[in-house]
Design a protein around this motif. Structure first.
Motif, short mmCIF file in Angstrom:
data_model
loop_
_atom_site.label_atom_id
_atom_site.label_comp_id
_atom_site.label_asym_id
_atom_site.label_seq_id
_atom_site.Cartn_x
_atom_site.Cartn_y
_atom_site.Cartn_z
N LEU A 13 0.81 -1.21 0.00
CA LEU A 13 0.00 0.00 0.00
C LEU A 13 0.85 1.27 0.00
O LEU A 13 0.45 2.29 -0.58
CB LEU A 13 -0.92 0.01 1.23
CG LEU A 13 -2.00 -1.08 1.27
CD1 LEU A 13 -2.76 -1.01 2.59
CD2 LEU A 13 -2.95 -0.95 0.10
N VAL A 14 2.02 1.22 0.63
CA VAL A 14 2.83 2.43 0.79
C VAL A 14 3.69 2.71 -0.43
O VAL A 14 3.96 3.88 -0.75
CB VAL A 14 3.71 2.30 2.07
CG1 VAL A 14 4.79 3.38 2.12
CG2 VAL A 14 2.83 2.39 3.29
N GLU B 258 2.53 -2.28 16.04
CA GLU B 258 3.02 -3.03 14.88
C GLU B 258 2.72 -2.31 13.58
O GLU B 258 3.56 -2.24 12.67
CB GLU B 258 2.40 -4.42 14.87
CG GLU B 258 2.92 -5.32 13.77
CD GLU B 258 4.41 -5.52 13.86
OE1 GLU B 258 5.06 -5.67 12.80
OE2 GLU B 258 4.95 -5.52 14.98
N ILE B 259 1.52 -1.74 13.48
CA ILE B 259 1.18 -0.99 12.27
C ILE B 259 2.05 0.26 12.14
O ILE B 259 2.52 0.60 11.05
CB ILE B 259 -0.32 -0.62 12.29
CG1 ILE B 259 -1.17 -1.89 12.16
CG2 ILE B 259 -0.66 0.35 11.18
CD1 ILE B 259 -2.65 -1.65 12.31
N ARG B 260 2.33 0.93 13.30
CA ARG B 260 3.20 2.10 13.25
C ARG B 260 4.61 1.72 12.80
O ARG B 260 5.19 2.37 11.91
CB ARG B 260 3.24 2.74 14.64
CG ARG B 260 4.11 3.98 14.74
CD ARG B 260 4.40 4.29 16.20
NE ARG B 260 5.13 3.19 16.83
CZ ARG B 260 5.33 3.09 18.14
NH1 ARG B 260 4.81 4.01 18.96
NH2 ARG B 260 6.00 2.08 18.65
N PHE C 17 4.59 0.81 9.14
CA PHE C 17 4.54 2.00 8.27
C PHE C 17 5.90 2.68 8.21
O PHE C 17 6.34 3.10 7.13
CB PHE C 17 3.48 2.98 8.77
CG PHE C 17 2.15 2.80 8.11
CD1 PHE C 17 1.95 3.25 6.82
CD2 PHE C 17 1.11 2.18 8.77
CE1 PHE C 17 0.72 3.10 6.20
CE2 PHE C 17 -0.13 2.03 8.16
CZ PHE C 17 -0.33 2.48 6.87
N ALA C 18 6.59 2.79 9.35
CA ALA C 18 7.91 3.44 9.34
C ALA C 18 8.91 2.66 8.50
O ALA C 18 9.62 3.22 7.64
CB ALA C 18 8.41 3.60 10.78
N ARG D 222 10.51 3.68 4.65
CA ARG D 222 11.93 3.74 4.27
C ARG D 222 12.23 2.80 3.12
O ARG D 222 12.93 3.15 2.16
CB ARG D 222 12.80 3.41 5.48
CG ARG D 222 12.78 4.47 6.57
CD ARG D 222 13.90 4.26 7.56
NE ARG D 222 13.71 3.03 8.32
CZ ARG D 222 13.06 2.94 9.47
NH1 ARG D 222 12.50 4.02 9.99
NH2 ARG D 222 12.96 1.79 10.10
N VAL D 223 11.71 1.56 3.21
CA VAL D 223 11.94 0.60 2.12
C VAL D 223 11.33 1.11 0.83
O VAL D 223 11.93 0.99 -0.26
CB VAL D 223 11.36 -0.78 2.52
CG1 VAL D 223 11.45 -1.75 1.35
CG2 VAL D 223 12.11 -1.34 3.72
N ALA D 224 10.12 1.68 0.92
CA ALA D 224 9.49 2.23 -0.28
C ALA D 224 10.30 3.39 -0.84
O ALA D 224 10.34 3.60 -2.06
CB ALA D 224 8.07 2.68 0.04
#
Length: 356
Positions: free
Chosen positions: A46-47, A200-202, A205-206, A210-212
């Protein structure tokens, strides 16, 4: 002086320091990897488009801000500045005149309304005092039945019939029910399910952001390399080797070389012939004509000067001066005089007594 005796006063042994006790804190329940990995994969999926769109918008916004918005803003600012100055230059005197006129009118109206306000205030205070006194007497006469009913009927009924039963119901029934039936399950649900899932969702997302970012930068670099390799370089090669070089070859062989040959074989000999056959004789002839004209003008000036001197001498008399170019004889000066006498022999300036 006191001395230390090891037999009498043995040194007390140091007790070992107690180990720091670890106070058990609230346990953090981490979710199972079977939940963590799918959550991170879904979040990454999604990100990643969002991050790529964000990077594209950031680059486009930076380009737009540097090359369009800043120049447009500066031009608009200068235009508005010039328009404001022109507006002030045109309408400034009119505005100042209207402001002065408005100030005068405002002062007059303020003075008039101040007098009216003082008059109405005096009348209103008199009427208000009268009405307040009447209302006070009327309230004192009419309000005592309501005051007695409030004090002896409504307040006791509200306190003993409504407030105390409501307080007892809140303390003895609703508070335990809310504490054990709602608050405890909600706290357990938050501590065991919602808080770990939110953390876990936070974290997902972090990490995925970064990976995205790495993937987005790699994707945009790959796209830029693809465009540069498949579009820019072929177009540059076509423009350089198939368009520019043939065009330069045609210009060199059809324009530059014929023009150089014409200049070298036609213009240069023609220019040299014109210089040697036309310009040099013309320059020599002009030089001779200029010299002849200067000599004629000099002769005419000498003739006119001589004629003018002769005419002046015929009118007033006198010896004829020497010709131009001849040295003039020094005028003699008599002894004891500062005037030169023409034709007289020069007298010695040393007396006979000094010579004797």
């Amino acid at each position: 002086m006191n001395t230390f005796d090891p037999d009498r006063d043995p040194a007390p042994a140091k007790a070992p320091a107690p180990a720091p006790s670890r106070v058990p804190g609230p346990a953090v329940h981490a979710p199972h990897p079977l939940i963590r990995v799918p959550v991170r994969i879904v979040v990454l999926v999604l990100v990643l488009p969002v991050r790529m769109a964000w990077d594209a918008l950031e680059a486009g916004g930076l380009l737009l801000e540097r090359h369009l918005l800043r120049p447009a803003g500066r031009a608009l600012g200068r235009l508005l500045d010039g328009a404001g100055r022109a507006f002030l230059w045109v309408f400034g005197p009119v505005g100042r005149a209207l402001a002065r006129s408005g100030a005068v009118v405002w002062y007059g109206l303020t003075w008039a309304f101040a007098g009216i306000r003082r008059t109405l205030g005096w009348l209103g205070r008199g009427i208000g005092h009268g009405l307040a006194l009447a209302a006070r007497w009327a309230g004192a006469v009419l309000a005592w039945p309501f005051v007695l009913a409030w004090r002896h009927v409504i307040v006791p009924v509200a306190v003993h019939g409504i407030a105390r039963p409501a307080v007892w119901l809140w303390r003895e029934a609703l508070v335990p029910l809310l504490r054990r039936g709602v608050a405890a399950p909600a706290v357990w649900l938050y501590a065991r399910v919602l808080a770990p899932l939110g953390r876990e969702i936070r974290d997902a997302f972090a990490i995925c952001w970064r990976v995205a970012g790495f993937l987005s930068h790699a994707a945009w670099r790959g796209l830029a390399w693809t465009v540069r390799t498949l579009v820019v370089r072929p177009v540059a090669w076509i423009a350089r080797d198939l368009v520019a070089r043939p065009l330069l070859w045609l210009l060199r062989h059809l324009v530059r070389d014929p023009a150089a040959w014409i200049y070298r074989e036609v213009c240069v000999p023609a220019g040299r012939w014109a210089r040697d056959a036309v310009l040099s004789p013309a320059r020599t002839a002009l030089t001779q004509v200029r010299k002849t004209g200067r000599a004629a003008l000099a002769s005419a000036r000498d003739t006119v000067r001589t004629a003018r001197q002769d005419a002046w001498r015929a009118l007033v008399g006198g010896a004829r001066p020497g010709r131009p170019g001849e040295p003039l004889a020094a005028s003699a000066r008599t002894l004891g005089s500062t005037k030169n006498v023409p034709g007289a022999a020069p007298a010695p300036e040393i007396s006979s007594h000094q010579r004797g």
